[in-house]
Write an enzyme that holds these catalytic residues in place. Structure first.
Site, PDB file in Angstrom:
ATOM      1  N   LYS A   1      97.836 126.846  89.595  1.00 26.03           N
ATOM      2  CA  LYS A   1      98.159 125.765  88.747  1.00 26.03           C
ATOM      3  C   LYS A   1      98.569 124.623  89.446  1.00 26.03           C
ATOM      4  O   LYS A   1      99.697 124.552  90.049  1.00 26.03           O
ATOM      5  CB  LYS A   1      98.995 126.179  87.404  1.00 26.03           C
TER       6      LYS A   1
ATOM      7  N   SER B   1      94.076 118.967  76.804  1.00 29.20           N
ATOM      8  CA  SER B   1      94.826 118.105  76.997  1.00 29.20           C
ATOM      9  C   SER B   1      96.165 118.716  77.331  1.00 29.20           C
ATOM     10  O   SER B   1      97.225 118.524  76.731  1.00 29.20           O
ATOM     11  CB  SER B   1      95.003 116.885  76.217  1.00 29.20           C
TER      12      SER B   1
ATOM     13  N   CYS C   1      93.868 114.541  87.227  1.00 26.78           N
ATOM     14  CA  CYS C   1      94.144 114.912  85.775  1.00 26.78           C
ATOM     15  C   CYS C   1      94.196 113.792  84.712  1.00 26.78           C
ATOM     16  O   CYS C   1      94.772 112.631  84.976  1.00 26.78           O
ATOM     17  CB  CYS C   1      95.911 115.452  85.890  1.00 26.78           C
TER      18      CYS C   1
ATOM     19  N   SER D   1      87.760 118.099  84.884  1.00 22.98           N
ATOM     20  CA  SER D   1      87.076 118.023  83.637  1.00 22.98           C
ATOM     21  C   SER D   1      86.483 116.451  83.336  1.00 22.98           C
ATOM     22  O   SER D   1      87.138 115.569  83.836  1.00 22.98           O
ATOM     23  CB  SER D   1      88.117 118.156  82.522  1.00 22.98           C
TER      24      SER D   1
HETATM   25  O1  LIG Z   1      93.782 118.054  86.277  1.00 19.56           O
HETATM   26  C1  LIG Z   1      93.890 118.597  85.170  1.00 19.56           C
HETATM   27  N1  LIG Z   1      92.457 118.669  84.510  1.00 19.56           N
HETATM   28  C2  LIG Z   1      92.552 119.215  83.253  1.00 19.56           C
HETATM   29  O2  LIG Z   1      91.562 119.139  82.678  1.00 19.56           O
HETATM   30  N2  LIG Z   1      93.756 119.650  82.731  1.00 19.56           N
HETATM   31  C3  LIG Z   1      94.935 119.707  83.437  1.00 19.56           C
HETATM   32  C4  LIG Z   1      96.046 119.279  82.568  1.00 19.56           C
HETATM   33  O3  LIG Z   1      95.982 118.554  81.366  1.00 19.56           O
HETATM   34  O4  LIG Z   1      97.123 119.981  82.929  1.00 19.56           O
HETATM   35  N3  LIG Z   1      95.030 119.099  84.521  1.00 19.56           N
END
Ligand SMILES: O=C1NC(=O)NC(C(=O)O)N1
Length: 316
Positions: A45, A70, A134, A199
Site C-alpha cells: 500500500k 476516496s 493519488c 484510478s
Molecule cells: O493513489 C491512490 N489511488 C486511489 O485510487 N486511492 C488511493 C487512496 O485514496 O489512498 N490512492
C-alpha cells in the site's frame, strides 16, 4: 504450456500478474495472502512517513462495472512496510521481488522515505513505485498533472535513490499531455518503469434510490476503477510505451480476466496489475486470470507471453 515468465527490471517473475497498490496490501496478513497467491509478485500500500487513518467512511463502493474510492492514503506508515520487506523480500533462487509504493504527503517526505529505502538491507530485492497520482487527499492535487511538480519530485527522489525505480501515473486524456509527461519522464533514465494508470480521479457515483452520493469524502468525488477504465488504461499503456521505449510499462486498470491482461500486453505492458477485481474476488483471482491468460496465449499460438508485448497492430 505457454511460458508466462517475465524478466524485467533485473528480476524474473513467474507470470506478469500482481496487485495494484492499495488493494489487499495494507497489512502483513493481506500482503502474505498475496505472497501465497498465484501472482507473479506484489506491491505494498502506498505509504506515508507516519501512519494515517485516511478519509472518513463510507470511502469505497464496489459497483456493477467497477468501483469508486476516496480512501485518502490510509496506511500503517513507512516503517511497517519496511519491516515487512525485511523478512519477506528474498533474493537468489527464492526470489519474489516486492514492489514498494511510496506516496509522501510532501515532496520532502517522499524523498526521505526513498532515501531510507535506498539504505534498506533488502533494498536490492525491492522495487520502488513512486505514487504521483493519488486523487483523494483533500486539497492535494495529483502531482502527475503538474509537469513542473513532477519534475521537482523526480529530481528530489533521484538525488537520494540510486537504484532504478518507477512512477505510478494518473491517466492522461490528451495527446499533448502524453507528450509533456513523457518529456519529463524521459529526462530521468533511472525511472525504469511507469505504471499506467491510477484510478480515473474525481468521478461521482449517485445512488438514486436515496438521491445521495455513494461515498462520504469530498462530497462523493472519488477515483474510478474497474471495467469503466480499461480503454483509458490501454491508451495510457500504449502512449507511454511508444514515447518511452527504454522504460518498462506496467499496466493497471480494467483487468477482470485473462483477455483483459492480454490486451494490456498487446498495448505494451510487461507486467499487469489487478485492483478492483482483486478487491471483489480476493487473491484467488490471480490463479483464474493467470490460467485464462495462459489458455488465451496458447489459442493464439504464442510460446511465451513476452512474445505478445507491444504487438498491437494499427489499421494501415
Ligand atoms: O493513489 C491512490 N489511488 C486511489 O485510487 N486511492 C488511493 C487512496 O485514496 O489512498 N490512492
Amino acid at each position: 504450456a505457454v511460458d508466462l515468465s517475465v524478466s524485467v527490471l533485473g528480476h524474473t517473475f513467474a507470470n506478469p500478474l500482481m496487485n495494484a497498490a492499495g488493494v489487499c496490501c495494507s497489512t502483513t496478513e493481506e500482503l502474505d495472502s498475496l505472497l501465497a497467491s498465484a501472482s507473479g509478485t506484489l506491491i505494498t500500500k502506498s505509504c506515508t512517513a507516519q501512519q494515517r487513518d485516511g478519509n472518513p467512511a463510507p470511502r469505497f463502493k464496489p459497483l456493477p462495472l467497477g468501483s469508486i474510492n476516496s480512501m485518502g492514503l490510509p496506511n500503517e506508515g513507512y516503517e511497517y512496510y519496511a519491516e515487512y520487506v525485511s523478512h519477506r523480500a528474498k533474493g537468489g533462487a527464492a526470489a519474489k521481488p516486492i514492489f514498494f509504493s511510496i506516496s509522501g504527503m510532501t515532496m520532502q517526505d517522499s524523498a526521505d522515505m526513498a532515501a531510507k529505502l535506498a539504505a534498506h538491507p533488502q533494498g536490492a530485492n525491492v522495487l520502488l513505485e513512486l505514487n504521483l497520482s493519488c486523487p483523494n487527499v483533500p486539497g492535494k492535487p495529483q502531482i502527475g498533472y503538474d509537469m513542473q511538480d513532477m519534475r521537482r519530485y523526480l529530481e528530489a527522489v533521484t538525488a537520494v535513490y540510486p537504484r532504478p525505480f518507477g512512477v505510478k501515473l494518473p491517466p492522461y486524456f490528451d495527446m499533448a499531455h502524453f507528450d509533456q509527461a513523457a518529456e519529463v519522464l524521459n529526462a530521468f533514465p533511472s525511472v525504469a518503469f511507469l505504471t499506467c494508470i491510477n484510478s480515473v480521479g474525481n468521478g461521482l457515483v449517485i445512488d438514486d434510490t436515496c438521491d445521495t452520493v455513494a461515498i462520504k469524502p469530498k462530497n462523493g468525488f472519488g477515483g474510478i476503477g474497474g471495467e469503466y477504465v480499461l480503454p483509458t488504461a490501454l491508451a495510457n499503456v500504449n502512449a507511454f510505451r511508444t514515447r518511452c521505449p527504454e522504460k518498462v510499462i506496467i499496466g493497471c486498470g480494467g483487468v477482470l480476466c485473462g483477455r483483459d491482461a492480454y490486451q494490456h500486453l498487446l498495448a505494451g505492458a510487461s507486467l499487469v496489475q489487478v485492483g478492483t477485481q482483486l478487491w471483489k474476488e480476493g487473491p484467488d483471482a490471480f490463479r483464474r486470470i493467470r490460467d485464462e491468460l495462459q489458455a488465451h496465449l496458447a489459442r493464439k499460438g504464442y510460446g511465451a507471453d513476452r512474445d505478445a508485448i507491444g504487438k498491437l497492430k494499427v489499421i494501415e
